[in-house]
Enzyme design. Structure first.
Site, PDB file in Angstrom:
ATOM      1  N   GLY A  68      11.143   2.795  -6.415  1.00 22.18           N
ATOM      2  CA  GLY A  68      10.553   2.714  -5.073  1.00 22.18           C
ATOM      3  C   GLY A  68       9.215   3.421  -4.988  1.00 22.18           C
ATOM      4  N   CYS A  69       9.118   4.570  -5.642  1.00 21.50           N
ATOM      5  CA  CYS A  69       7.878   5.353  -5.603  1.00 21.50           C
ATOM      6  C   CYS A  69       6.756   4.661  -6.374  1.00 21.50           C
ATOM      7  CB  CYS A  69       8.131   6.754  -6.145  1.00 21.50           C
ATOM      8  SG  CYS A  69       9.362   7.652  -5.176  1.00 21.50           S
ATOM      9  N   THR A  70       7.106   3.988  -7.454  1.00 24.75           N
ATOM     10  CA  THR A  70       6.129   3.220  -8.228  1.00 24.75           C
ATOM     11  C   THR A  70       5.607   2.056  -7.392  1.00 24.75           C
ATOM     12  OG1 THR A  70       7.122   3.867 -10.327  1.00 24.75           O
ATOM     13  CG2 THR A  70       5.786   1.853 -10.331  1.00 24.75           C
TER      14      THR A  70
END
Length: 158
Positions: free
Chosen positions: A44-46
């Site tokens: 998700g952060c990527t």
């Protein structure tokens, strides 16, 4: 998005990638997007970082600078930034000072265990250093577009 009226940021300093020292004072004159995310190099952060990357020119054109913030250290941030070719800096909040200042540390349940983690959140600070909007507990899909829309609206209102 929750509008936040006239909430000036306290003065603070935070270490960021590329040897940058982030302070609200150093960014007066342009809007600042601070987005808090749980961990470098996770799915998700990527995705979120790549969306901010892909819209970076639009944020700059609208007069804003983008900073990502997590509890990861600078070495992790530099690696994440390089791997994704991020055109903005990442703040290393290893002591959780900014996380607590912005109230993004939450208790979460992961794999049946209670853990303390960062709630994915974004804050928009205007050119005078006043917080104008916040998004808390966001979903990645469509979020960057919503933040960009708010930055553009802020620019028009200025």
């Amino acid at each position: 998005m929750t509008p936040v009226v006239n909430k000036a940021l306290p003065e603070f300093e935070a270490a960021a990638t590329s040897g940058v020292k982030f302070t609200p004072q150093a960014n007066l004159g342009r809007a600042v997007v601070l987005y808090f995310y749980p961990k470098d190099a996770t799915p998700g952060c990527t995705t979120e970082a790549m969306q901010f990357r892909d819209h970076h020119k639009d944020f700059v054109k609208a007069g804003a600078v983008v900073f990502g913030v997590s509890r990861d250290n600078l070495a992790s941030h530099e690696k994440f930034k390089q791997a994704l070719e991020l055109p903005f800096e990442l703040i290393a909040d290893t002591e959780e000072k900014l996380c607590h200042m912005f109230g993004v540390v939450k208790n979460k349940i992961m794999y049946g265990k209670k853990v303390k983690g960062i709630e994915r959140s974004t804050f928009l600070i205007d050119a005078e250093g006043v917080m104008r909007a916040e998004w808390r507990g966001i979903k990645v899909a469509g979020h960057v577009d919503e933040v960009l829309k708010a930055v553009k609206a802020l620019k028009k209102a200025a």
